[in-house]
Design a protein around this motif. Sequence first.
Motif, PDB file in Angstrom:
ATOM      1  N   UNK A   1      18.504 -27.278 -27.318  1.00  0.00           N
ATOM      2  CA  UNK A   1      17.839 -28.432 -28.038  1.00  0.00           C
ATOM      3  C   UNK A   1      18.399 -29.729 -27.534  1.00  0.00           C
ATOM      4  N   UNK A   2      17.357 -30.442 -27.821  1.00  0.00           N
ATOM      5  CA  UNK A   2      17.690 -31.954 -27.142  1.00  0.00           C
ATOM      6  C   UNK A   2      18.928 -32.454 -27.870  1.00  0.00           C
ATOM      7  N   UNK A   3      19.839 -33.043 -26.691  1.00  0.00           N
ATOM      8  CA  UNK A   3      21.029 -33.505 -27.395  1.00  0.00           C
ATOM      9  C   UNK A   3      22.227 -32.501 -27.294  1.00  0.00           C
ATOM     10  N   UNK A   4      21.987 -31.033 -26.982  1.00  0.00           N
ATOM     11  CA  UNK A   4      22.896 -30.134 -26.555  1.00  0.00           C
ATOM     12  C   UNK A   4      23.767 -30.900 -25.234  1.00  0.00           C
ATOM     13  N   UNK A   5      25.039 -30.354 -25.315  1.00  0.00           N
ATOM     14  CA  UNK A   5      25.781 -30.457 -24.023  1.00  0.00           C
ATOM     15  C   UNK A   5      25.642 -29.375 -23.202  1.00  0.00           C
ATOM     16  N   UNK A   6      25.093 -29.420 -22.064  1.00  0.00           N
ATOM     17  CA  UNK A   6      24.997 -28.239 -21.236  1.00  0.00           C
ATOM     18  C   UNK A   6      25.503 -28.245 -19.820  1.00  0.00           C
ATOM     19  N   UNK A   7      26.174 -27.235 -19.361  1.00  0.00           N
ATOM     20  CA  UNK A   7      26.748 -27.230 -17.914  1.00  0.00           C
ATOM     21  C   UNK A   7      25.638 -26.585 -17.009  1.00  0.00           C
ATOM     22  N   UNK A   8      25.253 -27.177 -16.046  1.00  0.00           N
ATOM     23  CA  UNK A   8      24.393 -26.409 -14.975  1.00  0.00           C
ATOM     24  C   UNK A   8      25.071 -26.108 -13.851  1.00  0.00           C
ATOM     25  N   UNK A   9      25.362 -24.857 -13.414  1.00  0.00           N
ATOM     26  CA  UNK A   9      26.028 -24.173 -12.316  1.00  0.00           C
ATOM     27  C   UNK A   9      24.977 -23.511 -11.648  1.00  0.00           C
ATOM     28  N   UNK A  10      24.265 -24.208 -10.892  1.00  0.00           N
ATOM     29  CA  UNK A  10      23.219 -23.664 -10.093  1.00  0.00           C
ATOM     30  C   UNK A  10      23.586 -23.045  -8.768  1.00  0.00           C
ATOM     31  N   UNK A  11      25.206 -23.094  -8.235  1.00  0.00           N
ATOM     32  CA  UNK A  11      25.491 -22.371  -7.456  1.00  0.00           C
ATOM     33  C   UNK A  11      25.610 -20.720  -7.795  1.00  0.00           C
ATOM     34  N   UNK A  12      25.979 -20.519  -9.110  1.00  0.00           N
ATOM     35  CA  UNK A  12      25.688 -19.165  -9.606  1.00  0.00           C
ATOM     36  C   UNK A  12      24.804 -18.821 -10.330  1.00  0.00           C
ATOM     37  N   UNK A  13      23.480 -19.778 -10.841  1.00  0.00           N
ATOM     38  CA  UNK A  13      22.736 -19.549 -11.388  1.00  0.00           C
ATOM     39  C   UNK A  13      22.974 -19.311 -13.220  1.00  0.00           C
ATOM     40  N   UNK A  14      23.805 -20.386 -13.551  1.00  0.00           N
ATOM     41  CA  UNK A  14      24.054 -20.381 -14.974  1.00  0.00           C
ATOM     42  C   UNK A  14      23.836 -21.510 -15.673  1.00  0.00           C
ATOM     43  N   UNK A  15      23.603 -21.475 -16.707  1.00  0.00           N
ATOM     44  CA  UNK A  15      23.467 -22.669 -17.681  1.00  0.00           C
ATOM     45  C   UNK A  15      24.240 -22.311 -19.047  1.00  0.00           C
ATOM     46  N   UNK A  16      25.493 -23.174 -19.292  1.00  0.00           N
ATOM     47  CA  UNK A  16      26.299 -23.049 -20.344  1.00  0.00           C
ATOM     48  C   UNK A  16      25.994 -24.033 -21.298  1.00  0.00           C
ATOM     49  N   UNK A  17      25.497 -23.685 -22.590  1.00  0.00           N
ATOM     50  CA  UNK A  17      25.251 -24.434 -23.682  1.00  0.00           C
ATOM     51  C   UNK A  17      26.317 -24.547 -24.756  1.00  0.00           C
ATOM     52  N   UNK A  18      26.982 -25.771 -25.048  1.00  0.00           N
ATOM     53  CA  UNK A  18      28.190 -25.782 -25.691  1.00  0.00           C
ATOM     54  C   UNK A  18      27.476 -26.159 -27.344  1.00  0.00           C
ATOM     55  N   UNK A  19      28.106 -25.545 -28.193  1.00  0.00           N
ATOM     56  CA  UNK A  19      27.567 -25.741 -29.482  1.00  0.00           C
ATOM     57  C   UNK A  19      27.867 -24.434 -30.280  1.00  0.00           C
ATOM     58  N   UNK A  20      27.029 -24.116 -31.462  1.00  0.00           N
ATOM     59  CA  UNK A  20      25.996 -24.723 -31.676  1.00  0.00           C
ATOM     60  C   UNK A  20      26.237 -25.913 -32.753  1.00  0.00           C
TER      61      UNK A  20
END
Length: 148
Positions: A123-142
């Motif tokens: 969702x817009x505003x979520x804090x996310x980490x994009x780790x394209x080296x490993x193909x991961x997107x981590x979404x913190x929440x909810x």
Amino acid sequence: MTSVAGTRLVLRGRGIVPGRVAGRALVSHETISGWGGIEPATGTIIERRHELYGVCFTGKVLVFPGAKGSSGWSGFFQSTRLMGTAPLAMVFTNLTTKAALGAIVTRVPTVTEFDDDPVAKITTGDRVEVDADNGLVVVYGPRPGHPR
């Protein structure tokens, strides 16, 4: 596979442009046009009928289905890099040659081809980490009231 661990959601995909960043998500449920759809000088979506019309993506993790329009898409996104208005990262679901080339010339961490739909899960505003080296997107929440 998508997993929920504590307060985070991990989406696994394929890294297209390497790098690791963290920031706030800007989510579009619609594809984004480069030529005529964005203003590179400001990093703003200018396509009048787009759900994010008038919204700036500079410094945000842009989460969207993919590119639409002509092959000029990549040139417009490259211009955002040159003008300092690029998104922080790109997360998209539909891998096309124009989207891949746009990510490469924009030079921002990019992940695609997910095990689950990031447009539906972030969702817009979520804090996310994009780790394209490993193909991961981590979404913190909810976040409170988040429909996950």
